[in-house]
Scaffold this active site. Structure first.
Site, PDB file in Angstrom:
ATOM      1  N   ASN A  94       1.016  -0.941  -0.286  1.00 34.18           N
ATOM      2  CA  ASN A  94       0.098   0.301  -0.198  1.00 34.18           C
ATOM      3  C   ASN A  94       0.904   1.044  -0.216  1.00 34.18           C
ATOM      4  OD1 ASN A  94      -2.044   1.592   0.051  1.00 34.18           O
ATOM      5  ND2 ASN A  94      -2.786   1.191   2.333  1.00 34.18           N
ATOM      6  N   HIS A 119     -14.822  -4.782  10.660  1.00 38.76           N
ATOM      7  CA  HIS A 119     -14.009  -3.673  10.773  1.00 38.76           C
ATOM      8  C   HIS A 119     -15.341  -3.245  11.340  1.00 38.76           C
ATOM      9  CE1 HIS A 119      -9.904  -3.405   9.689  1.00 38.76           C
ATOM     10  NE2 HIS A 119      -9.839  -4.421   9.860  1.00 38.76           N
ATOM     11  N   ARG A 133     -14.065  -5.990  15.728  1.00 38.20           N
ATOM     12  CA  ARG A 133     -12.929  -5.278  15.552  1.00 38.20           C
ATOM     13  C   ARG A 133     -13.271  -3.103  16.032  1.00 38.20           C
ATOM     14  NH1 ARG A 133      -7.613  -2.077  11.923  1.00 38.20           N
ATOM     15  NH2 ARG A 133      -9.160  -0.417  11.719  1.00 38.20           N
ATOM     16  N   TYR A 143      -7.285   7.345  13.542  1.00 41.48           N
ATOM     17  CA  TYR A 143      -6.639   5.787  12.940  1.00 41.48           C
ATOM     18  C   TYR A 143      -8.404   4.166  12.829  1.00 41.48           C
ATOM     19  CZ  TYR A 143      -6.383   1.198  11.437  1.00 41.48           C
ATOM     20  OH  TYR A 143      -6.351   0.333  11.004  1.00 41.48           O
ATOM     21  N   ASP A 189      -7.469  -1.736  17.470  1.00 45.97           N
ATOM     22  CA  ASP A 189      -5.816  -1.969  17.187  1.00 45.97           C
ATOM     23  C   ASP A 189      -5.761   0.026  17.457  1.00 45.97           C
ATOM     24  OD1 ASP A 189      -3.541  -1.290  15.026  1.00 45.97           O
ATOM     25  OD2 ASP A 189      -4.497  -2.216  13.594  1.00 45.97           O
ATOM     26  N   HIS A 210      -2.756   0.913  16.724  1.00 46.13           N
ATOM     27  CA  HIS A 210      -1.615   1.150  15.501  1.00 46.13           C
ATOM     28  C   HIS A 210      -0.678   1.602  15.532  1.00 46.13           C
ATOM     29  CE1 HIS A 210      -1.792   1.950  10.562  1.00 46.13           C
ATOM     30  NE2 HIS A 210      -2.582   0.852  10.980  1.00 46.13           N
ATOM     31  N   GLU A 240      -4.077  -4.700  19.398  1.00 50.70           N
ATOM     32  CA  GLU A 240      -2.945  -4.764  18.223  1.00 50.70           C
ATOM     33  C   GLU A 240      -2.020  -3.340  18.186  1.00 50.70           C
ATOM     34  OE1 GLU A 240      -5.511  -5.528  14.619  1.00 50.70           O
ATOM     35  OE2 GLU A 240      -3.858  -4.508  13.710  1.00 50.70           O
ATOM     36  N   GLU A 284       1.620  -7.298  11.393  1.00 52.86           N
ATOM     37  CA  GLU A 284       1.027  -6.777  10.046  1.00 52.86           C
ATOM     38  C   GLU A 284       2.023  -5.927   9.083  1.00 52.86           C
ATOM     39  OE1 GLU A 284      -2.347  -4.229  10.480  1.00 52.86           O
ATOM     40  OE2 GLU A 284      -1.385  -2.997  10.605  1.00 52.86           O
ATOM     41  N   ARG A 288       0.186 -11.457  13.422  1.00 52.48           N
ATOM     42  CA  ARG A 288       0.017 -10.992  11.868  1.00 52.48           C
ATOM     43  C   ARG A 288      -0.087 -11.533  11.334  1.00 52.48           C
ATOM     44  NH1 ARG A 288      -4.472  -8.551  11.889  1.00 52.48           N
ATOM     45  NH2 ARG A 288      -3.964  -6.794  11.067  1.00 52.48           N
ATOM     46  N   HIS A 346      -3.020 -10.389   8.921  1.00 52.31           N
ATOM     47  CA  HIS A 346      -3.877  -8.392   8.205  1.00 52.31           C
ATOM     48  C   HIS A 346      -4.180  -9.483   7.286  1.00 52.31           C
ATOM     49  CE1 HIS A 346      -2.197  -4.877   6.444  1.00 52.31           C
ATOM     50  NE2 HIS A 346      -2.803  -4.747   7.427  1.00 52.31           N
ATOM     51  N   ASP A 389      -6.719  -3.186   0.993  1.00 53.83           N
ATOM     52  CA  ASP A 389      -5.153  -3.666   0.626  1.00 53.83           C
ATOM     53  C   ASP A 389      -4.496  -4.415   0.298  1.00 53.83           C
ATOM     54  OD1 ASP A 389      -4.264  -2.455   3.647  1.00 53.83           O
ATOM     55  OD2 ASP A 389      -3.106  -2.640   2.959  1.00 53.83           O
ATOM     56  N   GLU A 398      -8.073 -11.747  10.495  1.00 50.94           N
ATOM     57  CA  GLU A 398      -9.026 -10.429   9.649  1.00 50.94           C
ATOM     58  C   GLU A 398      -9.638  -9.813   8.182  1.00 50.94           C
ATOM     59  OE1 GLU A 398      -6.159  -7.085   9.282  1.00 50.94           O
ATOM     60  OE2 GLU A 398      -8.011  -5.797   9.268  1.00 50.94           O
ATOM     61  N   TRP A 441       2.309   6.962  12.321  1.00 51.53           N
ATOM     62  CA  TRP A 441       0.372   6.519  12.281  1.00 51.53           C
ATOM     63  C   TRP A 441      -0.204   5.484  12.123  1.00 51.53           C
ATOM     64  CZ3 TRP A 441      -2.143   3.951   8.188  1.00 51.53           C
ATOM     65  CH2 TRP A 441      -3.605   4.113   8.204  1.00 51.53           C
TER      66      TRP A 441
HETATM   67  C1  CS2 Z   1      -4.379  -1.852   9.504  1.00 54.08           C
HETATM   68  C2  CS2 Z   1      -4.453  -2.181   8.010  1.00 54.08           C
HETATM   69  O1  CS2 Z   1      -6.294  -3.763   9.185  1.00 54.08           O
HETATM   70  C3  CS2 Z   1      -5.202  -3.457  10.213  1.00 54.08           C
HETATM   71  O2  CS2 Z   1      -5.201  -3.780  10.902  1.00 54.08           O
HETATM   72  O3  CS2 Z   1      -3.325  -1.728  10.631  1.00 54.08           O
HETATM   73  O4  CS2 Z   1      -6.178  -1.211   7.635  1.00 54.08           O
HETATM   74  C4  CS2 Z   1      -4.049  -1.323   7.607  1.00 54.08           C
HETATM   75  O5  CS2 Z   1      -3.507   0.073   8.695  1.00 54.08           O
HETATM   76  C5  CS2 Z   1      -3.214  -1.152   6.443  1.00 54.08           C
HETATM   77  O6  CS2 Z   1      -3.327  -2.033   6.077  1.00 54.08           O
HETATM   78  C6  CS2 Z   1      -2.753   0.225   5.514  1.00 54.08           C
HETATM   79  O7  CS2 Z   1      -2.435  -0.081   4.201  1.00 54.08           O
HETATM   80 MG    MG Z   2      -3.385  -3.049  12.445  1.00 59.32          MG
END
Ligand code: CS2
Ligand code: MG
Length: 417
Positions: free
Chosen positions: A52, A137, A162, A174, A225, A227, A251, A277, A298, A327, A331, A354, A417
């Site tokens: 991504n 999600h 999630r 996020y 998450d 992040h 996560e 991930e 993950r 993961h 993407d 996921e 991020w």
């Molecule tokens: C995330 C993703 O799915 C997840 O757990 O952390 O959405 C992540 O932000 C993206 O795959 C980034 O490309």
């Molecule tokens: Mg994640």
């Protein structure tokens, strides 16, 4: 479709010479990179190579540096080709290299399974389970909107969800989308600037889960998450605060370049931890696994070197009772999802998968035979990994530059991020 193309013609133990390979870049709502490998006998296999925001780097790595090395090789020699691409490049690891290797590996497993006339999971050792437990999600602009969306996911049949929500005082938190099923963080050619406040988040997150348990009871599995945004001691505080709400996992509680950082979190909380991930190889998680600092790993097919390498990670994890939780954001293309589901159907130490739904445009470009039922994804029975690409349709969606957002603190400091 010829006999060979539909996978019905077994090639036995004979050589399957790689005749050609090409990279398809397409943007049916978001960018995907797909490797197509063809053999002399007419069998074709495909692999996901999507990274991504950095898609063209992998496309070039494949076209300019990998494909010339594949021509004429025996597609059956998956392990040898993996070692050739990993050791032979001299420059090991890293997301670009490992996504490219993953694409080759996935396409070759697809071909081998088609040559055998079997769904891919049969080559790994057969089914260990009837279906693959997935989590979806749910997110909303505030706590109540998230509570409602968790309800909507429950109605669709999800058993694990999630939950993320907007945070007062945090712009572009996020994991919060436009309120539909298709949250896409890579939203602009140049990164969107978002704001982050750790204190606002730490005050908010326990309230979200308190409310979710009140509204939805104890039966549903809830995940969250972070992040990568907390320091280890902040993550420990959050893990402790969330204990009453019995998360399935927390996560990416802190960045994991320093694997030892998770020891501090572990000392303070029994909330299960998931990470990985952004990992590419077994070396990114060896200490986390061997020191039992995490509960779920993950890594997934596309970013961790394909099925061949993912299997090594899962086998190491099994020794320490660490389970898989691959993961599966949007993407990662349906090609990755198809391969992941065959892997998940077999892997003995499976935890969860996921599953963020792809848009109808994406699903049309990548016809697949997996399906969702009652909270599970079921891998199909077609020979191979069960996902193909409609290249004519793909050509109608040219590449569009998009990057992931960045996050800054109120004083302008760039954050994770
Ligand atoms: C995330 C993703 O799915 C997840 O757990 O952390 O959405 C992540 O932000 C993206 O795959 C980034 O490309
Ligand atoms: Mg994640």
């Amino acid at each position: 479709m010829s006999e060979a193309e539909d996978g019905s013609a077994a090639s036995g133990g004979g050589m399957l010479r790689i005749r050609g390979a090409r990279v398809v870049v397409t943007c049916p709502g978001r960018n995907f990179v797909t490797l197509v490998i063809e053999t002399d006998q007419g069998l074709t296999g495909i692999g996901d190579a999507t990274l991504n925001g950095r898609e063209l780097a992998v496309a070039s790595y494949l076209t300019d540096h990998v494909i010339p090395n594949l021509i004429g090789r025996d597609a059956h020699r998956i392990e040898d080709i993996w070692q050739f691409l990993y050791r032979g490049a001299y420059w090991r690891r890293g997301p670009v290299t490992m996504s490219a290797i993953a694409a080759v590996d996935t396409a070759l497993w697809d071909i081998k399974a088609k040559a055998a006339g079997l769904p891919l999971y049969q080559l790994l050792g057969g089914r260990s389970r009837e279906g693959v437990l997935v989590y979806g999600h749910a997110n909303g602009a505030d706590i109540e909107a998230t509570v409602d969306q968790v309800g909507a996911y429950r109605e669709m049949g999800y058993r694990a969800i999630r939950a993320q929500s907007g945070i007062p005082g945090v712009r572009g938190a996020y994991g919060v989308g436009r309120g539909d099923l298709y949250y896409e963080p890579a939203d602009a050619a140049l990164p969107t600037e978002t704001l982050w406040s750790t204190s606002a988040y730490l005050n908010h997150a326990p309230k979200l889960f308190e409310r979710l348990r009140m509204a939805h009871g104890d039966e549903i599995e809830l995940l969250h998450d972070v992040h990568h945004r907390l320091t280890p001691i902040e993550a420990a505080r959050l893990g402790k605060a969330l204990e009453p709400y019995r998360l399935f996992w927390l996560e990416d509680a802190t960045p994991a370049e320093n694997q030892e950082a998770f020891r501090l979190i572990r000392q303070h909380t029994v909330t299960p931890l998931a990470v990985g991930e952004v990992f590419n190889t077994i070396w990114d998680c060896r200490e986390l696994i061997q020191n039992q600092l995490i509960d779920y790993i993950r890594t997934t097919v596309v970013h961790a070197g394909g099925i061949t390498h993912l299997r090594r990670i899962a086998d190491l994890a099994a020794l320490y009772q660490v389970r898989t939780g691959s993961h599966g954001a949007t993407d990662l293309s349906p090609v990755c999802m198809g391969a992941a589901l065959h892997f998940d159907s077999w892997v003995p130490n499976f935890g969860i998968q996921e599953y963020m739904r792809h848009s109808p445009e994406t699903d049309a470009v990548f016809p697949h035979d997996y399906h969702f039922a009652d909270g599970y994804l079921i891998a199909g029975e077609a020979p191979g990994h069960g996902v193909t690409i409609d290249e004519t349709l793909a050509a109608r969606y040219p590449y569009e530059p998009r990057q992931l957002p960045v996050a800054r603190l109120a004083d302008g400091t760039l954050w994770h991020w």
